[in-house]
Motif scaffolding. Sequence first.
Motif, PDB file in Angstrom:
ATOM      1  N   ASN A  76       0.831  -1.213   0.000  1.00 51.98           N
ATOM      2  CA  ASN A  76       0.000   0.000   0.000  1.00 51.98           C
ATOM      3  C   ASN A  76       0.861   1.256   0.000  1.00 51.98           C
ATOM      4  O   ASN A  76       0.584   2.238   0.700  1.00 51.98           O
ATOM      5  N   THR A  77       1.915   1.233  -0.791  1.00 53.71           N
ATOM      6  CA  THR A  77       2.899   2.317  -0.786  1.00 53.71           C
ATOM      7  C   THR A  77       3.198   2.793  -2.199  1.00 53.71           C
ATOM      8  O   THR A  77       3.279   1.988  -3.134  1.00 53.71           O
ATOM      9  N   MET A  78       3.374   4.088  -2.309  1.00 55.33           N
ATOM     10  CA  MET A  78       3.761   4.710  -3.572  1.00 55.33           C
ATOM     11  C   MET A  78       5.037   5.511  -3.327  1.00 55.33           C
ATOM     12  O   MET A  78       5.248   6.035  -2.228  1.00 55.33           O
ATOM     13  N   TYR A  79       5.860   5.608  -4.351  1.00 54.31           N
ATOM     14  CA  TYR A  79       7.149   6.277  -4.223  1.00 54.31           C
ATOM     15  C   TYR A  79       7.310   7.345  -5.305  1.00 54.31           C
ATOM     16  O   TYR A  79       6.684   7.281  -6.353  1.00 54.31           O
ATOM     17  N   LEU A  80       8.184   8.302  -5.011  1.00 52.40           N
ATOM     18  CA  LEU A  80       8.600   9.266  -6.021  1.00 52.40           C
ATOM     19  C   LEU A  80      10.100   9.453  -5.880  1.00 52.40           C
ATOM     20  O   LEU A  80      10.575  10.046  -4.898  1.00 52.40           O
ATOM     21  N   GLN A  81      10.834   8.918  -6.835  1.00 50.36           N
ATOM     22  CA  GLN A  81      12.280   9.110  -6.877  1.00 50.36           C
ATOM     23  C   GLN A  81      12.549  10.401  -7.635  1.00 50.36           C
ATOM     24  O   GLN A  81      12.154  10.537  -8.796  1.00 50.36           O
ATOM     25  N   MET A  82      13.202  11.324  -6.973  1.00 51.46           N
ATOM     26  CA  MET A  82      13.454  12.636  -7.570  1.00 51.46           C
ATOM     27  C   MET A  82      14.963  12.833  -7.720  1.00 51.46           C
ATOM     28  O   MET A  82      15.688  12.848  -6.724  1.00 51.46           O
ATOM     29  N   ASN A  83      15.404  12.952  -8.958  1.00 58.72           N
ATOM     30  CA  ASN A  83      16.809  13.162  -9.262  1.00 58.72           C
ATOM     31  C   ASN A  83      17.015  14.522  -9.912  1.00 58.72           C
ATOM     32  O   ASN A  83      16.076  15.125 -10.422  1.00 58.72           O
TER      33      ASN A  83
END
Length: 115
Positions: A76-83
């Motif tokens: 139940n998790t969402m991610y945002l990888q920001m580079n």
Amino acid sequence: QVQLVESGGGSVQAGGSLRLSCVASGSTFSTSSMGWYRQAPGKQRELVAGVFPSGITQYDASVKGRFTISRDNAKNTMYLQMNNLKPDDTAVYYCNRIAGKIFSWGQGTQVTVSS
């Protein structure tokens, strides 16, 4: 009622990276189209990235090629990888649905990028 908890923000220099997480309670997360929004001081909240239950993603032009959205339905998790972060990315970041009835907003997580 689904509750959303965002985390992972912080202060970084331009060019740095951060990974945001959004944990959702309840059973509707896996069937919901979800996204990351951000709100900078004095500006309206804007959608920057979305991910559909199938895993298909979409991005605003301002972050395409730098941000990557993903989800783990089992957690139940969402991610945002920001580079390659830029000062214009400075904002409070929130997660929520991008289709259907919006869930109650969480507190968000602050991202500050210095030049």
